[in-house]
Design an enzyme around this catalytic site. Structure first.
Site, PDB file in Angstrom:
ATOM      1  NE  ARG B  22      -1.257  -1.253   4.667  1.00  0.00           N
ATOM      2  CZ  ARG B  22      -1.507  -0.713   5.858  1.00  0.00           C
ATOM      3  NH1 ARG B  22      -2.241   0.357   5.960  1.00  0.00           N
ATOM      4  NH2 ARG B  22      -1.034  -1.270   6.962  1.00  0.00           N
ATOM      5  CD  GLU B  69     -17.600   2.155   2.021  1.00  0.00           C
ATOM      6  OE1 GLU B  69     -18.850   2.136   2.106  1.00  0.00           O
ATOM      7  OE2 GLU B  69     -16.863   2.318   3.005  1.00  0.00           O
ATOM      8  CG  PHE B  94     -15.573  -1.505   3.174  1.00  0.00           C
ATOM      9  CD1 PHE B  94     -16.561  -2.251   3.808  1.00  0.00           C
ATOM     10  CD2 PHE B  94     -14.483  -1.086   3.918  1.00  0.00           C
ATOM     11  CE1 PHE B  94     -16.457  -2.558   5.162  1.00  0.00           C
ATOM     12  CE2 PHE B  94     -14.376  -1.392   5.267  1.00  0.00           C
ATOM     13  CZ  PHE B  94     -15.362  -2.132   5.891  1.00  0.00           C
ATOM     14  CG  HIS B 120      -6.597  -3.192   4.921  1.00  0.00           C
ATOM     15  ND1 HIS B 120      -5.868  -2.205   4.298  1.00  0.00           N
ATOM     16  CD2 HIS B 120      -6.417  -3.020   6.249  1.00  0.00           C
ATOM     17  CE1 HIS B 120      -5.261  -1.465   5.208  1.00  0.00           C
ATOM     18  NE2 HIS B 120      -5.568  -1.937   6.398  1.00  0.00           N
ATOM     19  CG  ASP B 128      -9.817  -4.686  11.949  1.00  0.00           C
ATOM     20  OD1 ASP B 128      -9.723  -4.447  13.176  1.00  0.00           O
ATOM     21  OD2 ASP B 128      -9.552  -3.851  11.068  1.00  0.00           O
ATOM     22  NE  ARG B 178      -3.441  -3.906   9.302  1.00  0.00           N
ATOM     23  CZ  ARG B 178      -3.459  -4.324  10.556  1.00  0.00           C
ATOM     24  NH1 ARG B 178      -3.841  -5.548  10.835  1.00  0.00           N
ATOM     25  NH2 ARG B 178      -3.119  -3.531  11.524  1.00  0.00           N
TER      26      ARG B 178
END
Lengths: 282, 325
Positions: B22, B69, B94, B120, B128, B178
């Site tokens: 990222r 989104e 998302f 992610h 998470d 991630r």
């Protein structure tokens, strides 16, 4: 409130534009009857606004549909495709005869609008997307320092979708003064009356609380459409015009009748009756 | 079997050089920002996706859409259809799952110049848990006409892919992790639509994508010491898939193992199986997430717990060697 007083020329134009709207309505009936499917109800409720925008307000060129500086229009309630296609054909974007291929295999005139049709600025059908699409276009105009305006039309039933309210927040957040939206408040969605299915209440008030400049008009009055578009020129931020309309406007058996949300005249007799009533200004 | 160096923990993951995809994405965007047509959207995750690197340099062309989104994809399409080269970023769950219908209609059906770069993806989201660990995204995006799907193996390949999609018009989906993930490439090597031969071999081909490319290399080296010759292909382009490369591998090794941090359904394994079933039927074993949701845990703990490590690949290779011998 200050009353907008038009010129004599504008009064003549209004007579002309009312005749155009009649032609649009007749084409909506012809197309859906020929296709034996389609959405006449919401096309007829939108017909006056669509006609006014393309024949009197928007800066577009049928010979150059992709002209970069044109005004844009997003028909978020994409099932009103017969209305938009009829207006575009009358405006000269493609031949009127071509309308009779609507919903037929091989035609570009899909059941719901697609941007691959000359003059159609955005694809729509699955509801709740067009307002966001229009916001993107309005942001692009700002980034490029261009003065074109972005018009859109959303439905009242469509305003059940959460994404309409995401977009409503967004347009206010970015203070998009170049965005002018009509909400076709015909009070009917597929399953019945909007207030009995998922009550929308006072939409003008709701959008006002979301930060938009708002007005409510009679969406079948060319005079009021003209007046509100003049009003829109002097408002900051995004504009939401709640257009009170009649679903199926112009055809007695379709008016305010949820059955004609997505159904054409069922037989030749009803078809002829619809055309006659439109011509005679029922 | 000695397996201590075939699981990510306790030592392996810290013994290899790792870099962030990222960050590579954010840095690549910053370079592309010299082009005034490049516009970047994010949905309240810009500090995580690293689109903030672009935002800092080009604030007027960065739009934080908030936690919406669906609207982000709709707005991205509107910008693209007014001439902009749009990058839209969020977490993979998302960007693909939440906003699927918007990606379908506003981006793909409208054939809009929108690049969806999601971070992610997969189990390595970690603590998470399952709500955020999408393992279906490549399937969702692959099924959409006009969409191209990419899953880079490391940070350098990410940078190359971002450059490629910038240059090419139309919808793209890029899947990033991630985690800082092991470095596979020392030099630029990406070719769109082509697999990359990383190790040649004759007994079995391991076709891997994303994080598991590095695992495939470790597994291949281990298996070589056991007398099994493993060809390793890096499949960074999931759609369009490299049909020719897959069939060549099928002909040369007669057995294929696929490896991905994704469901065994509708991802790399499914695509490879389709190609060999039609073109040159050989046995294909798929390593991936076996139709279950993930759970909370540390990233590399999870990868070990779900068998997405060099050991998992070694086991699949040993199974396929027995099945076909």
């Amino acid at each position: 409130m200050k009353q907008y007083i038009g010129t004599v020329q504008e009064a003549l134009d209004i007579v002309h534009i009312k005749e155009k709207a009649k032609e649009v309505r007749k084409l909506i009936i012809r197309m859906t009857y020929e296709a034996k499917s389609g959405h006449p109800g919401g096309s007829l409720s939108a017909a006056d606004i669509l006609t006014y925008l393309y024949f009197r307000e928007m800066n577009v060129d049928p010979r150059n549909p992709d002209w970069a500086d044109r005004d844009r229009f997003v028909l978020s309630k994409g099932h009103a495709s017969p209305g938009l296609y009829a207006v575009l054909a009358l405006k000269g974007f493609f031949p009127i005869d071509h309308l009779m291929t609507f919903r037929k295999l091989g035609s570009d005139l899909q059941g719901h609008v697609t941007r691959h049709v000359p003059g159609v600025d955005m694809t729509a059908g699955s509801l709740g997307q067009g307002l966001g699409n229009a916001i993107g276009m309005a942001l692009a105009a700002r980034l490029d320092g261009k003065s074109y305006r972005v018009f859109a039309m959303i439905g009242d039933g469509e305003s059940n979708e959460g994404s309409i309210w995401e977009a409503a927040l967004s347009a206010n957040h970015w203070k998009l003064s170049n965005l002018i939206v009509f909400l076709d408040r015909n009070m009917i969605q597929l399953d019945g009356f909007t207030e009995s299915i998922l009550a929308l209440g006072d939409l003008e008030e709701k959008f006002r609380y979301f930060g938009w400049a708002t007005r409510t008009i009679d969406g079948h009055s060319m005079e009021e459409i003209a007046e509100v578009l003049d009003w829109a020129k002097y408002q900051n931020g995004p504009k939401m015009i709640i257009a009170k309309t009649v679903k199926g406007k112009g055809v007695s058996f379709m008016e305010n009748n949820p059955d004609y949300h997505g159904k054409p005249p069922p037989d030749e007799k009803k078809f002829e009756q619809a055309l006659k009533e439109i011509e005679e200004g029922f | 079997m000695v397996t201590g160096n075939l699981t990510w923990l306790p030592n392996l993951i810290n013994s290899v050089e790792r870099k962030s995809q990222r960050e590579a994405y954010g840095n690549a965007l910053e370079k592309l920002g010299v082009d005034r047509n490049v516009v970047v959207l994010d949905a309240d995750l810009s500090t995580s996706t690293h689109t903030t690197i672009f935002q800092k340099k080009y604030p007027d062309r960065f739009f934080n859409m908030g936690i919406s989104e669906n609207n982000m994809m709709a707005v991205a399409s509107g910008l693209a259809n007014s001439g902009k080269n749009v990058f839209a970023s969020s977490f993979a769950v998302f960007a693909t799952g939440r906003s699927y219908d918007f990606v379908r209609q506003s981006v793909c059906y409208a054939d809009s110049n929108v690049k969806i770069v999601a971070t992610h993806a997969g189990l390595t989201v970690g603590e998470d848990g399952a709500t955020h660990q999408i393992i279906e995204d490549m399937g969702l995006m692959t099924g959409l006409p006009n969409m191209k799907v990419l899953c880079p193996a490391d940070a350098m390949e990410t940078e190359e892919i971002i450059g490629y999609i910038y240059e090419n018009r139309g919808p793209f989906y890029v899947r990033l992790s991630r985690e800082k993930i092991p470095v596979v490439h020392k030099e630029k090597s990406f070719t769109f639509g082509k697999s990359e031969l990383l190790r040649d071999g004759s007994d079995v081909t391991v076709i891997a994508t994303g994080i598991l490319v590095s695992a495939a290399l470790i597994a291949s080296d281990y298996l070589k010491s056991k007398g099994i010759s493993v060809k390793v292909l890096n499949m960074a382009t999931i759609k369009p898939i490299d049909r020719e490369g897959i069939l060549k591998a099928a002909r040369e090794t007669g057995r294929i193992v696929t490896a991905e941090e994704h469901s065994i359904y509708n991802g790399l394994g499914s695509r490879v199986s389709e190609v060999v079933a039609e073109g040159y039927p050989v046995t294909v074993y798929r390593l991936g997430v076996n139709d279950v949701f993930g759970e909370s845990g540390k990233a590399w703990e999870l990868m070990d717990a779900y068998g997405l490590n060099p050991l998992g690949i070694v086991k699949k290779v040993e199974e396929i060697m027995v099945a076909r011998s």
